[in-house]
Design a protein around this motif. Structure first.
Motif, mmCIF file in Angstrom:
data_model
loop_
_atom_site.group_PDB
_atom_site.id
_atom_site.type_symbol
_atom_site.label_atom_id
_atom_site.label_comp_id
_atom_site.label_asym_id
_atom_site.label_seq_id
_atom_site.Cartn_x
_atom_site.Cartn_y
_atom_site.Cartn_z
ATOM 1 N N LEU A 39 3.088 6.582 -8.218
ATOM 2 C CA LEU A 39 2.702 6.900 -6.932
ATOM 3 C C LEU A 39 1.717 5.535 -6.217
ATOM 4 C CD1 LEU A 39 1.809 10.548 -6.930
ATOM 5 C CD2 LEU A 39 4.017 9.525 -6.143
ATOM 6 N N ARG A 40 1.286 4.907 -7.194
ATOM 7 C CA ARG A 40 0.415 3.659 -6.746
ATOM 8 C C ARG A 40 1.350 2.647 -6.148
ATOM 9 N NH1 ARG A 40 -2.755 4.479 -11.632
ATOM 10 N NH2 ARG A 40 -4.539 5.492 -11.064
ATOM 11 N N PHE A 41 2.494 2.465 -6.912
ATOM 12 C CA PHE A 41 3.437 1.482 -6.636
ATOM 13 C C PHE A 41 4.162 1.750 -5.227
ATOM 14 C CE2 PHE A 41 7.976 0.276 -6.668
ATOM 15 C CZ PHE A 41 8.004 -1.292 -6.558
ATOM 16 N N LEU A 42 4.647 3.145 -5.186
ATOM 17 C CA LEU A 42 5.069 3.758 -3.892
ATOM 18 C C LEU A 42 4.344 3.613 -2.732
ATOM 19 C CD1 LEU A 42 7.615 5.241 -2.888
ATOM 20 C CD2 LEU A 42 6.276 7.231 -3.212
ATOM 21 N N THR A 43 3.156 3.832 -2.755
ATOM 22 C CA THR A 43 2.094 3.641 -1.863
ATOM 23 C C THR A 43 1.663 2.164 -1.294
ATOM 24 O OG1 THR A 43 0.951 5.641 -2.549
ATOM 25 C CG2 THR A 43 -0.458 4.486 -1.168
ATOM 26 N N GLY A 44 1.835 1.419 -2.429
ATOM 27 C CA GLY A 44 1.710 0.115 -2.091
ATOM 28 C C GLY A 44 2.817 -0.497 -0.990
ATOM 29 N N ARG A 45 3.908 -0.143 -1.547
ATOM 30 C CA ARG A 45 4.906 -0.735 -0.865
ATOM 31 C C ARG A 45 5.141 0.020 0.606
ATOM 32 N NH1 ARG A 45 7.366 -5.130 -3.526
ATOM 33 N NH2 ARG A 45 5.726 -4.939 -5.163
ATOM 34 N N ALA A 46 4.689 1.307 0.704
ATOM 35 C CA ALA A 46 4.600 2.021 2.131
ATOM 36 C C ALA A 46 3.554 1.184 2.899
ATOM 37 C CB ALA A 46 4.306 3.353 1.839
ATOM 38 N N LEU A 47 2.283 0.852 2.337
ATOM 39 C CA LEU A 47 1.514 0.069 3.278
ATOM 40 C C LEU A 47 1.873 -0.988 3.427
ATOM 41 C CD1 LEU A 47 -1.868 0.290 1.182
ATOM 42 C CD2 LEU A 47 -1.688 1.116 3.340
ATOM 43 N N ILE A 48 2.614 -1.970 2.652
ATOM 44 C CA ILE A 48 3.277 -3.207 3.081
ATOM 45 C C ILE A 48 3.931 -2.869 4.403
ATOM 46 C CG2 ILE A 48 4.313 -5.330 2.634
ATOM 47 C CD1 ILE A 48 3.651 -5.057 -0.056
ATOM 48 N N ARG A 49 4.888 -1.929 4.230
ATOM 49 C CA ARG A 49 6.165 -1.844 5.387
ATOM 50 C C ARG A 49 5.486 -1.258 6.369
ATOM 51 N NH1 ARG A 49 9.674 -1.475 0.752
ATOM 52 N NH2 ARG A 49 11.141 -3.234 0.708
ATOM 53 N N GLY A 50 4.782 -0.394 6.090
ATOM 54 C CA GLY A 50 3.902 0.275 7.505
ATOM 55 C C GLY A 50 3.164 -0.662 8.375
ATOM 56 N N VAL A 51 2.551 -1.780 7.514
ATOM 57 C CA VAL A 51 1.441 -2.497 8.216
ATOM 58 C C VAL A 51 2.171 -3.713 9.035
ATOM 59 C CG1 VAL A 51 -0.433 -3.863 8.155
ATOM 60 C CG2 VAL A 51 -0.520 -1.728 6.989
ATOM 61 N N VAL A 52 3.242 -4.096 8.074
ATOM 62 C CA VAL A 52 3.972 -5.158 8.585
ATOM 63 C C VAL A 52 4.977 -5.010 9.724
ATOM 64 C CG1 VAL A 52 5.640 -6.771 7.944
ATOM 65 C CG2 VAL A 52 3.967 -6.802 6.473
ATOM 66 N N SER A 53 5.559 -3.787 9.595
ATOM 67 C CA SER A 53 6.538 -3.375 10.688
ATOM 68 C C SER A 53 5.453 -3.280 12.126
ATOM 69 C CB SER A 53 7.098 -2.197 10.309
ATOM 70 O OG SER A 53 6.131 -0.790 10.328
ATOM 71 N N GLU A 55 3.050 -4.745 13.000
ATOM 72 C CA GLU A 55 2.522 -6.418 13.237
ATOM 73 C C GLU A 55 3.671 -7.014 13.762
ATOM 74 O OE1 GLU A 55 -0.505 -7.117 12.931
ATOM 75 O OE2 GLU A 55 -0.443 -9.194 13.631
ATOM 76 N N LEU A 56 4.950 -6.700 13.306
ATOM 77 C CA LEU A 56 5.973 -7.455 13.767
ATOM 78 C C LEU A 56 6.854 -6.556 14.835
ATOM 79 C CD1 LEU A 56 7.451 -8.978 10.384
ATOM 80 C CD2 LEU A 56 6.111 -9.941 12.073
ATOM 81 N N GLY A 57 6.368 -5.419 15.147
ATOM 82 C CA GLY A 57 7.122 -4.596 16.057
ATOM 83 C C GLY A 57 8.736 -4.360 15.624
ATOM 84 N N ILE A 58 8.789 -3.906 14.405
ATOM 85 C CA ILE A 58 10.120 -3.596 13.788
ATOM 86 C C ILE A 58 9.947 -2.257 12.941
ATOM 87 C CG2 ILE A 58 10.885 -6.021 13.723
ATOM 88 C CD1 ILE A 58 10.371 -5.885 10.703
ATOM 89 N N ALA A 59 11.097 -1.869 12.536
ATOM 90 C CA ALA A 59 11.148 -0.535 12.017
ATOM 91 C C ALA A 59 10.776 -0.760 10.417
ATOM 92 C CB ALA A 59 12.495 0.453 11.751
#
Ligand SMILES: CC(C)(COP(=O)(O)OP(=O)(O)OC[C@H]1O[C@@H](n2cnc3c(N)ncnc32)[C@H](O)[C@@H]1OP(=O)(O)O)[C@@H](O)C(=O)NCCC(=O)NCCS
Length: 234
Positions: A39-53, A55-59
């Protein structure tokens, strides 16, 4: 230079979050034996994709990450956002997962739960001689907290290099734990002390956390709670 920091508790492993992982990440997820680590790993990846998306205006699903290790090429290294100048770093400890993000500056973040540990022995291995002298002068009842302050600060710097603990920790000397974070001496070419800027982060007395960036200017840290962001991802 702006540095966004996002804090999340380990999220529930929902199908929607799992769907965000690429094939390689799904393999890593499956490889963790403990549910808490998954769950820590999954949350880290979700955080990156959520925040970066955002910032970049993508899904979120369009954010492509490359976590190839600089040393062996296996996918356990520092995540890179493919096709972007955004730089990210992830850390997890206890009840927290944290993401730090900058545009264009190498960044490292570390959070550490203050926990039972043989801190005198660990300091003997990880601290430089001047740090060890300072550390031994700290009253015993304060030493555990001080150790994790040093540790989080050092690991943040090492993670900013992208090489992690491949860089020998004892080659860096940091300012004392009760002073503002700063590298005062470096015996490794990986860390130029004139280029590294640091800032402590506060998650209460049970944790120590720090960010480090390689930048001309001090990081302007903007902290966010990621609960709603994670919920929005499913
Ligand atoms: C990076 C490192 C310091 C993390 O230590 P940790 O305290 O266990 O864990 P943290 O939760 O603070 O950080 C883990 C995150 O660091 C990131 N990371 C991994 N390797 C990294 C590196 N070389 N530099 C910066 N960040 C790295 C990853 O995002 C990882 O989380 P994820 O796998 O869930 O995405 C440690 O794993 C390390 O030093 N790795 C490299 C060691 C090495 O020598 N590798 C070469 C041999 S193949």
């Amino acid at each position: 230079m702006r540095c966004d920091v996002w804090w999340a508790h380990p999220a529930a492993g929902t199908p929607a979050l799992f769907e965000l992982l690429d094939e390689v990440e799904r393999g890593r997820y499956a490889g963790y034996r403990r549910e808490a680590d998954k769950l820590r790993f999954l949350t880290g990846r979700a955080l990156i994709r959520g925040v970066v998306s955002r910032e970049l205006g993508i899904a979120p699903g369009e954010v492509v990450l490359d976590s190839s290790c600089f040393e062996c090429g296996k996918p356990h290294g520092k995540p890179q956002v493919v096709g972007s100048t955004l730089e990210v770093s992830i850390s997890h400890s206890g009840e927290w997962v944290v993401l730090a993000m900058t545009d264009g500056a190498s960044v490292g973040v570390d959070v550490e739960e203050v926990r039972d540990a043989e801190v005198d022995g660990l300091a003997g291995i990880c601290f430089s001689p001047p740090e060890l002298t300072t550390f031994k002068s700290i009253p015993e009842e304060e030493r555990r907290g001080a150790f994790f302050t040093y540790w989080a600060r050092k690991e943040a710097v090492l993670k900013a290099t992208g090489k992690g603990m491949w860089v020998v920790m004892s080659k860096l000397t940091l300012a004392a734990h009760d002073e503002p974070p700063r590298v005062t001496a470096s015996e490794t070419t990986e860390v130029d002390i004139t280029a590294v800027r640091m800032a402590d982060l506060d998650r209460g007395p049970g944790y120590r956390a720090c960010i480090a960036v390689f930048s001309d200017s001090a990081p302007k840290v903007d902290e966010h709670e990621a609960g709603e962001l994670i919920t929005s991802l499913g």
